[in-house]
Design an enzyme around this catalytic site. Structure first.
Site, PDB file in Angstrom:
ATOM      1  N   SER A   1     -10.054   5.653  -5.234  1.00 51.39           N
ATOM      2  CA  SER A   1     -10.959   6.779  -5.421  1.00 51.39           C
ATOM      3  C   SER A   1     -10.458   7.791  -6.441  1.00 51.39           C
ATOM      4  O   SER A   1     -11.226   8.292  -7.271  1.00 51.39           O
ATOM      5  CB  SER A   1     -11.186   7.476  -4.081  1.00 51.39           C
ATOM      6  OG  SER A   1      -9.958   7.977  -3.545  1.00 51.39           O
TER       7      SER A   1
ATOM      8  N   ARG B   1     -10.611  10.273   1.243  1.00 50.06           N
ATOM      9  CA  ARG B   1     -10.578  10.983   2.520  1.00 50.06           C
ATOM     10  C   ARG B   1     -11.842  11.805   2.740  1.00 50.06           C
ATOM     11  O   ARG B   1     -12.290  11.979   3.870  1.00 50.06           O
ATOM     12  CB  ARG B   1      -9.305  11.826   2.606  1.00 50.06           C
ATOM     13  CG  ARG B   1      -8.085  10.924   2.753  1.00 50.06           C
ATOM     14  CD  ARG B   1      -6.768  11.628   2.709  1.00 50.06           C
ATOM     15  NE  ARG B   1      -5.696  10.634   2.804  1.00 50.06           N
ATOM     16  CZ  ARG B   1      -4.437  10.841   2.462  1.00 50.06           C
ATOM     17  NH1 ARG B   1      -4.071  12.035   2.023  1.00 50.06           N
ATOM     18  NH2 ARG B   1      -3.545   9.879   2.567  1.00 50.06           N
TER      19      ARG B   1
ATOM     20  N   LYS C   1       0.857  -1.181   0.000  1.00 47.71           N
ATOM     21  CA  LYS C   1       0.000   0.000   0.000  1.00 47.71           C
ATOM     22  C   LYS C   1       0.895   1.233   0.000  1.00 47.71           C
ATOM     23  O   LYS C   1       1.652   1.467   0.953  1.00 47.71           O
ATOM     24  CB  LYS C   1      -0.921   0.011   1.216  1.00 47.71           C
ATOM     25  CG  LYS C   1      -1.889   1.196   1.249  1.00 47.71           C
ATOM     26  CD  LYS C   1      -2.805   1.116   2.461  1.00 47.71           C
ATOM     27  CE  LYS C   1      -3.767   2.285   2.528  1.00 47.71           C
ATOM     28  NZ  LYS C   1      -4.631   2.220   3.723  1.00 47.71           N
TER      29      LYS C   1
ATOM     30  N   ARG D   1       1.163   9.920   5.826  1.00 54.27           N
ATOM     31  CA  ARG D   1       1.361   8.541   6.289  1.00 54.27           C
ATOM     32  C   ARG D   1       2.635   7.925   5.707  1.00 54.27           C
ATOM     33  O   ARG D   1       2.745   6.711   5.586  1.00 54.27           O
ATOM     34  CB  ARG D   1       0.137   7.706   5.915  1.00 54.27           C
ATOM     35  CG  ARG D   1      -1.146   8.200   6.568  1.00 54.27           C
ATOM     36  CD  ARG D   1      -2.338   7.331   6.198  1.00 54.27           C
ATOM     37  NE  ARG D   1      -3.507   7.750   6.948  1.00 54.27           N
ATOM     38  CZ  ARG D   1      -4.702   7.983   6.412  1.00 54.27           C
ATOM     39  NH1 ARG D   1      -4.885   7.844   5.115  1.00 54.27           N
ATOM     40  NH2 ARG D   1      -5.715   8.358   7.165  1.00 54.27           N
TER      41      ARG D   1
ATOM     42  N   LYS E   1      -2.146  -1.531  -3.684  1.00 51.41           N
ATOM     43  CA  LYS E   1      -2.998  -0.337  -3.671  1.00 51.41           C
ATOM     44  C   LYS E   1      -2.109   0.905  -3.721  1.00 51.41           C
ATOM     45  O   LYS E   1      -1.171   0.994  -2.925  1.00 51.41           O
ATOM     46  CB  LYS E   1      -3.851  -0.322  -2.396  1.00 51.41           C
ATOM     47  CG  LYS E   1      -4.785   0.877  -2.269  1.00 51.41           C
ATOM     48  CD  LYS E   1      -5.532   0.844  -0.948  1.00 51.41           C
ATOM     49  CE  LYS E   1      -6.450   2.068  -0.821  1.00 51.41           C
ATOM     50  NZ  LYS E   1      -7.177   2.097   0.458  1.00 51.41           N
TER      51      LYS E   1
ATOM     52  N   GLU F   1       7.033  -6.956   0.990  1.00 51.99           N
ATOM     53  CA  GLU F   1       5.898  -6.829   1.907  1.00 51.99           C
ATOM     54  C   GLU F   1       4.871  -7.937   1.677  1.00 51.99           C
ATOM     55  O   GLU F   1       4.324  -8.505   2.629  1.00 51.99           O
ATOM     56  CB  GLU F   1       5.243  -5.460   1.731  1.00 51.99           C
ATOM     57  CG  GLU F   1       6.067  -4.287   2.247  1.00 51.99           C
ATOM     58  CD  GLU F   1       5.828  -4.017   3.724  1.00 51.99           C
ATOM     59  OE1 GLU F   1       5.208  -4.860   4.401  1.00 51.99           O
ATOM     60  OE2 GLU F   1       6.258  -2.946   4.196  1.00 51.99           O
TER      61      GLU F   1
ATOM     62  N   TYR G   1     -15.165   0.875  -7.333  1.00 48.03           N
ATOM     63  CA  TYR G   1     -16.451   1.538  -7.129  1.00 48.03           C
ATOM     64  C   TYR G   1     -17.360   1.343  -8.337  1.00 48.03           C
ATOM     65  O   TYR G   1     -18.545   1.654  -8.267  1.00 48.03           O
ATOM     66  CB  TYR G   1     -16.223   3.029  -6.852  1.00 48.03           C
ATOM     67  CG  TYR G   1     -15.324   3.244  -5.652  1.00 48.03           C
ATOM     68  CD1 TYR G   1     -15.825   3.112  -4.362  1.00 48.03           C
ATOM     69  CD2 TYR G   1     -13.969   3.536  -5.810  1.00 48.03           C
ATOM     70  CE1 TYR G   1     -15.005   3.280  -3.261  1.00 48.03           C
ATOM     71  CE2 TYR G   1     -13.142   3.706  -4.707  1.00 48.03           C
ATOM     72  CZ  TYR G   1     -13.659   3.568  -3.438  1.00 48.03           C
ATOM     73  OH  TYR G   1     -12.840   3.724  -2.343  1.00 48.03           O
TER      74      TYR G   1
END
Length: 324
Positions: A275, A207, A197, A218, A249, A234, A314
């Protein structure tokens, strides 16, 4: 004239021929639909940066899940939007908290007709917007956060979840969550690990969707976008810790990472068509700059072609309709 004897166009001549030799499929059962549910909402609330996407009420969430089941989707991924937040994200553990009741609502509505996946992360529930609890210096405390993730996993199990999706990028999160699930007698509950990610500019609309309270960024726990080998590492770590599915992602800016991860692991690979990727297509289509529906299918097919077995999008319901 010296004409070609090898003619690849022969296999493109008709729709039937093109279907016959198509290398990559896109099927409803490969798609997961992310859904947002807002605590206290009395009607679905549109998300301005994501046309067509809403923050659901508990009742409209049930209807959306039933529609997803009827369409034959692989499942739904649930995100809660609480009325109140605190520094510890305590609403994530509350049995009556919005995400936990949403899991129970959807399971009650659709049973096993859909895979119900929960977002196992604290960012929606913390007043600072980070994915974990903070130490005295204001930094995310990895190990203290792991203990909360274990408790959150047990809360989701109690609500009836089929699969948890740890998305916080804490070191060791899959191991701790797997242990918590097993100790709770939920060894059948699967883990969809957000393994690679990346810290991305494309998260902005999300958000808004979760009313994020993020302060700062982050980058100390999400991955650097310049690193592909690290993404594979990972994913391999998560598989070793017990992940049933690993995820990359975002998707579109990291298609190469999807391919590398697919080649490296022996579990299913998911990718999140996030998004910002959704919003870009919708915005361009609204201006008449691109043909919207073919662009949706081309986008999703590219993610599958890169190696993703599962796509979170989505557009899941609309793609199912477009696929006929």
């Amino acid at each position: 004239m010296d004409v070609p004897s090898i003619r690849p166009r022969r296999l493109r001549r008709t729709p039937a021929l093109r279907r016959l030799v198509r290398e990559t499929s896109l099927e409803p059962g490969q798609l997961l639909l992310p859904l947002f549910v807002r605590e206290g909402a009395t009607e679905p609330l549109p998300i301005s940066s994501m046309p067509g996407v809403v923050q659901h009420t508990r009742e409209s969430l049930r209807k959306a899940a039933a529609e997803a089941a009827s369409a034959g989707l692989g499942g739904v991924v649930l995100f809660g939007v609480p009325e109140r937040k605190d520094a510890f994200g305590s609403g994530a553990l509350d049995p009556d908290g919005i995400l936990n009741v949403a899991i129970a609502d959807v399971k009650d509505e659709v049973g096993d007709a859909l895979t119900v996946v929960s977002d196992l992360c604290l960012d929606e529930f913390t007043d600072h917007g980070h994915c974990g609890v903070l130490d005295d210096a204001g930094q995310v405390d990895n190990d203290a956060t792991l203990a909360v993730y274990g408790d959150m996993a047990r809360a989701h199990v109690a609500a009836g979840v089929d699969m948890v999706g740890p998305s916080g990028m804490m070191d060791g999160q899959v191991r701790v969550i797997r242990s918590a699930l097993d100790e709770a007698g939920a060894s059948d509950v699967a883990i969809l690990a957000y393994s690679a990610k990346y810290a991305s500019a494309f998260y902005g609309p999300f958000r808004e969707a979760v009313d994020s309270s993020l302060q700062g960024d982050r980058r100390t726990y999400q991955q650097d976008g310049a690193n592909a080998v690290e993404g594979v590492r990972e994913a391999l770590l998560d598989v070793a810790e017990g992940a049933d599915i690993v995820m990359v992602k975002p998707a579109l800016a990291y298609l190469d990472v999807i391919r590398r991860v697919r080649d490296a692991v022996d579990v299913p690979v998911a990718a999140y068509n996030i998004s910002g990727e959704y919003a870009m297509v919708e915005a361009a289509a609204a201006q008449g700059w691109i043909d919207r529906e073919p662009a949706i299918l081309e986008t999703l097919t590219s993610i599958r072609r890169a190696g993703a077995d599962i796509v979170l999008t989505y557009w899941a319901l609309e793609a199912t309709r477009l696929l006929g």
